[in-house]
Design a protein around this motif. Structure first.
Motif, PDB file in Angstrom:
ATOM      1  N   MET A  99     -13.650  15.034   8.330  1.00 50.68           N
ATOM      2  CA  MET A  99     -12.492  15.409   7.525  1.00 50.68           C
ATOM      3  C   MET A  99     -11.996  14.204   6.743  1.00 50.68           C
ATOM      4  SD  MET A  99      -8.742  16.748   8.799  1.00 50.68           S
ATOM      5  CE  MET A  99      -9.341  18.338   9.374  1.00 50.68           C
ATOM      6  N   ILE A 100     -11.782  14.399   5.454  1.00 48.05           N
ATOM      7  CA  ILE A 100     -11.148  13.371   4.627  1.00 48.05           C
ATOM      8  C   ILE A 100      -9.648  13.463   4.881  1.00 48.05           C
ATOM      9  CG2 ILE A 100     -10.703  12.595   2.269  1.00 48.05           C
ATOM     10  CD1 ILE A 100     -13.393  13.960   1.502  1.00 48.05           C
ATOM     11  N   LEU A 101      -9.031  12.348   5.238  1.00 51.57           N
ATOM     12  CA  LEU A 101      -7.604  12.365   5.562  1.00 51.57           C
ATOM     13  C   LEU A 101      -6.750  12.219   4.308  1.00 51.57           C
ATOM     14  CD1 LEU A 101      -7.532  10.275   8.848  1.00 51.57           C
ATOM     15  CD2 LEU A 101      -7.812  12.731   8.541  1.00 51.57           C
ATOM     16  N   CYS A 102      -5.697  13.027   4.262  1.00 52.40           N
ATOM     17  CA  CYS A 102      -4.802  13.071   3.104  1.00 52.40           C
ATOM     18  C   CYS A 102      -3.350  13.179   3.576  1.00 52.40           C
ATOM     19  CB  CYS A 102      -5.090  14.303   2.248  1.00 52.40           C
ATOM     20  SG  CYS A 102      -6.731  14.383   1.542  1.00 52.40           S
ATOM     21  N   GLY A 158     -13.353  11.705 -10.819  1.00 55.03           N
ATOM     22  CA  GLY A 158     -12.315  10.825 -10.295  1.00 55.03           C
ATOM     23  C   GLY A 158     -12.521  10.432  -8.847  1.00 55.03           C
ATOM     24  N   LEU A 159     -13.368  11.170  -8.141  1.00 57.50           N
ATOM     25  CA  LEU A 159     -13.614  10.894  -6.725  1.00 57.50           C
ATOM     26  C   LEU A 159     -14.888  10.088  -6.473  1.00 57.50           C
ATOM     27  CD1 LEU A 159     -12.674  14.433  -5.406  1.00 57.50           C
ATOM     28  CD2 LEU A 159     -11.403  12.319  -5.003  1.00 57.50           C
ATOM     29  N   LEU A 160     -15.828  10.177  -7.381  1.00 62.11           N
ATOM     30  CA  LEU A 160     -17.116   9.525  -7.198  1.00 62.11           C
ATOM     31  C   LEU A 160     -16.957   8.010  -7.073  1.00 62.11           C
ATOM     32  CD1 LEU A 160     -20.048  10.401  -7.008  1.00 62.11           C
ATOM     33  CD2 LEU A 160     -20.247  10.008  -9.458  1.00 62.11           C
ATOM     34  N   GLY A 161     -17.516   7.450  -6.010  1.00 63.11           N
ATOM     35  CA  GLY A 161     -17.463   6.013  -5.784  1.00 63.11           C
ATOM     36  C   GLY A 161     -16.201   5.521  -5.106  1.00 63.11           C
ATOM     37  N   LYS A 162     -15.253   6.402  -4.834  1.00 64.79           N
ATOM     38  CA  LYS A 162     -13.993   6.006  -4.194  1.00 64.79           C
ATOM     39  C   LYS A 162     -14.170   5.864  -2.695  1.00 64.79           C
ATOM     40  CE  LYS A 162     -11.586   6.295  -7.969  1.00 64.79           C
ATOM     41  NZ  LYS A 162     -11.325   5.107  -8.723  1.00 64.79           N
ATOM     42  N   GLN A 163     -13.422   4.945  -2.120  1.00 65.83           N
ATOM     43  CA  GLN A 163     -13.388   4.831  -0.669  1.00 65.83           C
ATOM     44  C   GLN A 163     -12.307   5.757  -0.134  1.00 65.83           C
ATOM     45  OE1 GLN A 163     -13.284   0.498   0.291  1.00 65.83           O
ATOM     46  NE2 GLN A 163     -15.280   1.007   1.191  1.00 65.83           N
ATOM     47  N   VAL A 164     -12.633   6.464   0.956  1.00 64.48           N
ATOM     48  CA  VAL A 164     -11.712   7.411   1.577  1.00 64.48           C
ATOM     49  C   VAL A 164     -11.683   7.161   3.082  1.00 64.48           C
ATOM     50  CG1 VAL A 164     -12.042   9.163  -0.212  1.00 64.48           C
ATOM     51  CG2 VAL A 164     -13.528   9.179   1.796  1.00 64.48           C
ATOM     52  N   VAL A 165     -10.640   7.655   3.714  1.00 64.80           N
ATOM     53  CA  VAL A 165     -10.512   7.565   5.170  1.00 64.80           C
ATOM     54  C   VAL A 165     -10.989   8.892   5.757  1.00 64.80           C
ATOM     55  CG1 VAL A 165      -8.907   7.257   7.091  1.00 64.80           C
ATOM     56  CG2 VAL A 165      -8.615   5.923   4.983  1.00 64.80           C
ATOM     57  N   VAL A 166     -11.899   8.797   6.744  1.00 60.09           N
ATOM     58  CA  VAL A 166     -12.565   9.969   7.297  1.00 60.09           C
ATOM     59  C   VAL A 166     -12.383  10.026   8.810  1.00 60.09           C
ATOM     60  CG1 VAL A 166     -14.848  11.017   7.682  1.00 60.09           C
ATOM     61  CG2 VAL A 166     -14.311   9.965   5.479  1.00 60.09           C
TER      62      VAL A 166
END
Length: 107
Positions: A80-83, A55-63
């Protein structure tokens, strides 16, 4: 309170998850390879109880890209990945609502 100059010190960017691996012996941590434009960063994140690898592969995240490296489980995390947390306390990854180029700055 922090000043705008303090905020400007943070290098917060968007990156794409290139790979996700389980870490032997860890119940919560994944090891991510995240492309943040000019380089791929190894980042460890405690997201295993909330997300599948697929579910995470290929997703864009804020770091947060200029966080001092930290060693966990004998591996270095280079950001750090922001959550945010949902009402049950589970992490919800911050992500742009439309695709943007890797390395795009958050302002």
């Amino acid at each position: 309170m922090i000043t705008i100059d303090d905020f400007k010190k943070l290098n917060i960017v968007v990156g794409t998850v290139e790979s996700v691996e389980e870490i032997e012996g860890s119940e919560k941590l994944y090891k991510f390879a995240i492309n943040i434009e000019t380089e791929t960063r190894q980042i460890l994140g405690g997201l295993k109880l909330a997300y599948t690898k697929e579910g995470l592969l290929g997703k864009q995240v804020v770091v947060l890209a200029n966080l001092e490296p930290r060693t966990m489980m004998n591996l270095e995390s280079q950001g750090m990945i922001l959550c945010a947390n949902d009402s049950d306390g589970k992490p919800i990854i911050l992500s742009p609502i439309k695709p943007v180029p890797d390395g795009s700055k958050i302002r």
